[in-house]
Design an enzyme around this catalytic site. Structure first.
Site, PDB file in Angstrom:
ATOM      1  CE  LYS A 182      -4.157  -1.871   0.239  1.00 16.66           C
ATOM      2  NZ  LYS A 182      -3.846  -3.292   0.166  1.00 16.66           N
TER       3      LYS A 182
HETATM    4  C1  LIG Z   1     -10.018  -2.613  -1.654  1.00 18.69           C
HETATM    5  C2  LIG Z   1      -9.439  -3.346  -0.503  1.00 18.69           C
HETATM    6  N1  LIG Z   1     -10.207  -3.581   0.571  1.00 18.69           N
HETATM    7  C3  LIG Z   1      -9.744  -4.213   1.649  1.00 18.69           C
HETATM    8  C4  LIG Z   1      -8.449  -4.670   1.711  1.00 18.69           C
HETATM    9  C5  LIG Z   1      -8.017  -5.460   2.889  1.00 18.69           C
HETATM   10  O1  LIG Z   1      -6.919  -4.979   3.558  1.00 18.69           O
HETATM   11  P1  LIG Z   1      -5.953  -5.984   4.356  1.00 18.69           P
HETATM   12  O2  LIG Z   1      -5.171  -6.753   3.356  1.00 18.69           O
HETATM   13  O3  LIG Z   1      -5.134  -5.063   5.189  1.00 18.69           O
HETATM   14  O4  LIG Z   1      -6.814  -6.863   5.192  1.00 18.69           O
HETATM   15  C6  LIG Z   1      -7.595  -4.444   0.627  1.00 18.69           C
HETATM   16  C7  LIG Z   1      -6.198  -4.906   0.667  1.00 18.69           C
HETATM   17  O5  LIG Z   1      -5.544  -5.195  -0.278  1.00 18.69           O
HETATM   18  C8  LIG Z   1      -8.099  -3.785  -0.515  1.00 18.69           C
HETATM   19  O6  LIG Z   1      -7.336  -3.572  -1.592  1.00 18.69           O
END
Ligand SMILES: Cc1ncc(COP(=O)(O)O)c(C=O)c1O
Length: 371
Positions: A182
């Protein structure tokens, strides 16, 4: 052979020192660094409250619960996203109701939302996909008209803005996520943003095993909770990254501009554009193959690039066609044709802050010759 990876975090000695320093203290969880990170983040995101948790997925799950979305409720969302934006609805036995996307912005097509609203609809969960802001004016207008909650999945949009307002500042609650690919990272982590003290209290309590937020006893649990806490080690990483956030975003944008310049006008490729009135912060650098290319050809291109040490990916495979969703809900090809057509043709290229110009040139050259 030199490998060019898809993503790479931007970690400096500042982050390394911060982690070493916190390891010298006695407080590795629920300490001052959590409070500092949340305070700084709320200010950065222009929100009243920030609740830091251990992932973006946890953040979404807690918001769904805090907004009272329950079994049988429906939540309108996009099939063109990372799976967590839909799974968080399933965790509460509610139903994700997919709406196809806009071919230009790759975000939920706001013109198609109202026809999917039923008596069971409780919320709209929109995603700023790849950092490209969703059409928040329209989403908020529809939500107001139908008395729906709005969940803003800005996991990929840290630093993006819509009509001058930052992404993450529109919905009843919003999330950012901090996985190492990210815009900024805490290793693993996420944050909930809201202006509603009830949502803040519920999320904070649920993230910490359902304990009381104020004056609670360690072994007293007032509601169903989870361990979604973010450790002090992750928080100091977050603080250090947040202090550098303008630099991080600038570097990312520089790499995106280099790709834009070198790929502009290349036959067979469509570059993604930011929607009017928006500023896009880049999560990934995605190109779309033109319609003459099949899914198989796209797969071949990615494999051939991999053979040359260039790591690319198919961002995103649509959620409704994931094996689990097909099996559980009977989704099939053709259900959301625009999302499917886009998803069959997109390629995420190597993209990270410190991607060197000559490596970027290698990627561009290899891609061009395969096209
Ligand atoms: C659009 C979106 N929502 C939710 C998430 C979930 O985040 P995490 O991987 O920190 O659980 C991501 C992660 O890649 C994402 O791209």
């Amino acid at each position: 052979m030199k490998k060019i990876s898809l993503s790479s975090p931007d970690i400096t000695d500042v982050e390394r020192k911060a982690v070493m320093d916190v390891l010298k203290t006695q407080t590795l969880s629920l300490g001052p660094k959590l409070q500092e990170f949340e305070g700084r983040f709320a200010k950065f995101a222009k929100r009243k409250y920030a609740v830091a948790v251990n992932s973006g997925t946890s953040a979404l799950h807690l918001i769904v619960r805090a907004l009272g979305i329950r079994e049988g409720d429906e939540v309108i969302t996009t099939p063109f996203s990372f799976i967590a934006s839909s799974n968080c609805i399933l965790y509460e036995r509610a139903k994700p109701v997919f709406v196809d996307i806009d071919e230009e912005t790759l975000n939920i097509d706001v013109k198609k939302i109202e026809s999917k609203i039923t008596k069971k609809t409780k919320a709209i969960l929109a995603v700023d996909v790849f950092g490209n802001p969703a059409n928040w004016d329209a989403i908020l207008r529809i939500a107001k008209k139908h008395k729906l909650k709005v969940i803003e999945d800005s996991a990929e949009a840290l630093g993006s803005s819509y009509k001058g307002k930052p992404c993450g500042s529109f919905g009843d609650a919003a999330v950012f996520a901090f996985y190492p690919n990210k815009q900024m990272t805490t290793g693993e982590g996420g944050v909930i943003l809201t202006d509603d003290p009830k949502v803040e209290e519920a999320c904070r309590s649920m993230a910490n095993q359902g304990r009381k937020v104020k004056n609670g006893k360690w072994l007293e649990h007032i509601r169903l909770g989870y361990n979604y806490r973010l450790s002090e080690i992750e928080c100091v990483l977050g603080i250090a990254q947040l202090k550098r956030v303008n630099e991080l975003l600038r570097k990312r944008s520089r790499v995106a501009k280099m790709y834009d310049a070198k790929l502009k006008g290349v036959k067979g490729l469509e570059l993604l554009k930011a929607a009017k009135g928006t500023k896009k912060s880049f999560f990934v650098y995605v190109v779309k193959l033109s319609k003459q290319y099949s899914r198989t050809q796209r797969g071949n291109i990615i494999s051939r690039l991999a053979e040359q040490g260039i790591q690319c990916s198919t961002y995103f495979q649509t959620i409704h066609l994931q094996p689990f969703y097909r099996e559980a809900f009977g989704f099939k090809r053709g259900d959301f044709p625009i999302a499917e057509s886009v998803s069959d043709r997109t390629i995420a290229l190597p993209f990270y802050n410190n991607l060197k110009g000559k490596d970027l040139d290698t990627v561009v050259k290899a891609l061009k010759s395969l096209l």
